[in-house]
Design a protein around this motif. Structure first.
Motif, short mmCIF file in Angstrom:
data_model
loop_
_atom_site.label_atom_id
_atom_site.label_comp_id
_atom_site.label_asym_id
_atom_site.label_seq_id
_atom_site.Cartn_x
_atom_site.Cartn_y
_atom_site.Cartn_z
N PRO A 239 -0.35 -1.07 -23.77
CA PRO A 239 -0.64 0.12 -22.97
C PRO A 239 -1.39 -0.21 -21.68
CG PRO A 239 -2.13 -0.03 -24.85
CD PRO A 239 -1.14 -1.14 -25.01
N ASN A 240 -1.53 0.77 -20.81
CA ASN A 240 -2.31 0.58 -19.58
C ASN A 240 -3.72 0.14 -19.96
OD1 ASN A 240 -0.66 3.47 -18.45
ND2 ASN A 240 -0.39 1.46 -17.55
N GLY A 241 -4.20 -0.86 -19.25
CA GLY A 241 -5.56 -1.33 -19.50
C GLY A 241 -5.68 -2.33 -20.64
N ALA A 242 -4.53 -2.72 -21.23
CA ALA A 242 -4.56 -3.65 -22.37
C ALA A 242 -5.03 -5.05 -21.97
CB ALA A 242 -3.18 -3.76 -22.99
N GLY A 243 -4.82 -5.39 -20.70
CA GLY A 243 -5.23 -6.72 -20.24
C GLY A 243 -4.09 -7.59 -19.74
N LYS A 244 -2.89 -7.01 -19.59
CA LYS A 244 -1.71 -7.81 -19.20
C LYS A 244 -1.89 -8.44 -17.82
CE LYS A 244 0.93 -4.21 -19.63
NZ LYS A 244 -0.03 -3.16 -20.03
N THR A 245 -2.30 -7.61 -16.84
CA THR A 245 -2.46 -8.13 -15.48
C THR A 245 -3.55 -9.19 -15.44
OG1 THR A 245 -1.86 -5.96 -14.70
CG2 THR A 245 -2.80 -7.43 -13.07
N THR A 246 -4.66 -8.91 -16.13
CA THR A 246 -5.75 -9.89 -16.16
C THR A 246 -5.26 -11.20 -16.76
OG1 THR A 246 -7.29 -8.07 -16.46
CG2 THR A 246 -8.12 -10.27 -16.97
N LEU A 247 -4.44 -11.10 -17.80
CA LEU A 247 -3.92 -12.31 -18.43
C LEU A 247 -3.02 -13.08 -17.46
CD1 LEU A 247 -3.45 -14.18 -20.85
CD2 LEU A 247 -1.61 -12.66 -21.56
N ASP B 251 -13.95 -12.06 -18.45
CA ASP B 251 -14.90 -10.94 -18.47
C ASP B 251 -14.92 -10.22 -17.13
OD1 ASP B 251 -15.55 -11.86 -20.96
OD2 ASP B 251 -17.38 -12.90 -20.32
N TYR B 252 -15.19 -8.94 -17.19
CA TYR B 252 -15.48 -8.15 -15.99
C TYR B 252 -16.78 -7.43 -16.23
CZ TYR B 252 -10.63 -8.43 -14.25
OH TYR B 252 -9.42 -8.84 -13.77
N LYS B 253 -17.35 -6.92 -15.13
CA LYS B 253 -18.56 -6.12 -15.26
C LYS B 253 -18.20 -4.65 -15.15
CE LYS B 253 -22.78 -8.37 -13.96
NZ LYS B 253 -23.36 -9.08 -12.85
N SER C 73 6.77 -6.27 -17.85
CA SER C 73 7.55 -5.10 -17.44
C SER C 73 7.11 -3.91 -18.28
CB SER C 73 9.04 -5.38 -17.68
OG SER C 73 9.79 -4.23 -17.39
N HIS C 74 7.16 -2.74 -17.67
CA HIS C 74 6.92 -1.54 -18.46
C HIS C 74 8.25 -1.00 -18.98
CE1 HIS C 74 2.86 -1.33 -16.52
NE2 HIS C 74 2.59 -1.07 -17.79
N ASN C 75 9.34 -1.67 -18.57
CA ASN C 75 10.67 -1.22 -18.96
C ASN C 75 11.10 -1.89 -20.28
OD1 ASN C 75 13.46 -1.01 -19.25
ND2 ASN C 75 13.77 -0.79 -17.05
#
Ligand SMILES: Nc1ncnc2c1ncn2[C@@H]1O[C@H](COP(=O)(O)OP(=O)(O)OP(=O)(O)O)[C@@H](O)[C@H]1O
Length: 256
Positions: free
Chosen positions: A43-51, A14-16, A198-200
């Motif tokens: 897509p951007n903001g999907a949660g990949k980095t957070t995951l 979760d984030y605030k 990757s976005h590629n």
């Protein structure tokens, strides 16, 4: 495939946002097997980095469990992290005035490789990425492609079974892209598991055995490239990028 080396179980983070909590990722579960390359696409903001951060101890998940070769990452982060190599790439992360070998020896110590294993571990990592002949050059003399291979070597110095690769071909020319893809395939063939972001889409198409379509913090679909194409309703000979475009709107709808 049964040899599970990494397991994420019901990961939520979760984030605030304006004082309200929201799930950046919700109930994500997956397994990684030895010799396999998996990739998260969304897509951007999907949660990949957070995951990726939640499963590599950069962030503590709000709930859920991660097992790295049977070791609980949240309870025993140091022990579990020793079994993983995390490669962020890019221009940072090395001492440019030192040689590639000196850098790797330093980072091997940082990740807790035993003193007696440092020289051999570094040599092996250099061999894997094909940099032995230029190991005594200063990093400042390295091209972008060599630097990216050095990043991968840094991720390999502790002999990890699991390697996380973030955008491994970003900013590289086509020759370097091909050499990195061959390298990733070779590393996976050594019975390691690779989690690739990757976005590629051509990187993913050429490397991933299994793809997870992620949107709004949730996994919408999991399958091989052929299965993703079927799910997206595109022809078999369409590219993964075409398949992705066919489902992009669906993935953008926030569901959590
Ligand atoms: N530190 C933070 N604080 C609050 N919200 C965050 C934070 N980091 C990410 N978010 C939000 O969480 C959601 C998931 O973001 P995340 O960066 O994980 O997505 P992503 O799939 O990696 O995107 P991209 O492809 O752009 O890198 C987004 O809505 C984002 O705005």
């Amino acid at each position: 495939m049964t040899n599970t080396i990494f397991k994420a179980d019901n990961i939520t983070r979760d984030y605030k946002d304006k004082k309200k909590l929201f799930h950046a990722i919700k109930n994500i579960s997956f397994e990684l097997h030895a010799g396999e390359v998996i990739s998260f696409v969304g897509p951007n903001g999907a949660g990949k980095t957070t995951l990726i951060k939640s499963i590599s101890n950069y962030l503590v998940p709000t709930s859920g469990q991660v097992e790295v070769e049977g070791v609980d990452l949240i309870k025993y982060p140091r022990k579990a992290r020793k079994k993983m190599g995390i490669v962020f790439g890019g221009d940072r992360g090395f001492y440019y005035g030192a040689t590639a070998r000196e850098n790797l020896e330093f980072f091997a110590r940082v990740v807790g490789v035993k003193e007696r294993n440092i020289k051999s571990g570094v040599q092996e990592a250099l061999k894997t990425v094909n940099l032995v002949d230029v190991a005594e050059k200063k990093v400042s003399a390295y091209s972008k492609g060599m630097l990216q291979r050095l990043h991968i070597a840094r991720g390999l110095v502790n002999h990890p079974k699991i390697l996380m690769l973030d955008e491994p071909t970003a900013g590289l020319d086509i020759e370097s892209v091909i050499s990195i893809r061959q390298l990733v395939k070779r590393i996976a063939s050594e019975k390691r598991g690779i989690i690739l972001t990757s976005h590629n889409m051509s990187d993913i198409e050429s490397l991933a055995d299994r793809i997870f379509l992620i949107g709004g913090g949730m996994i919408h679909f999991e399958g091989s490239i052929q299965e993703v194409k079927k799910f997206a309703g595109v022809e078999n000979n369409a590219s993964l990028a075409d398949a992705y475009l066919a489902v992009a709107d669906q993935l953008k709808r926030r569901q959590v």
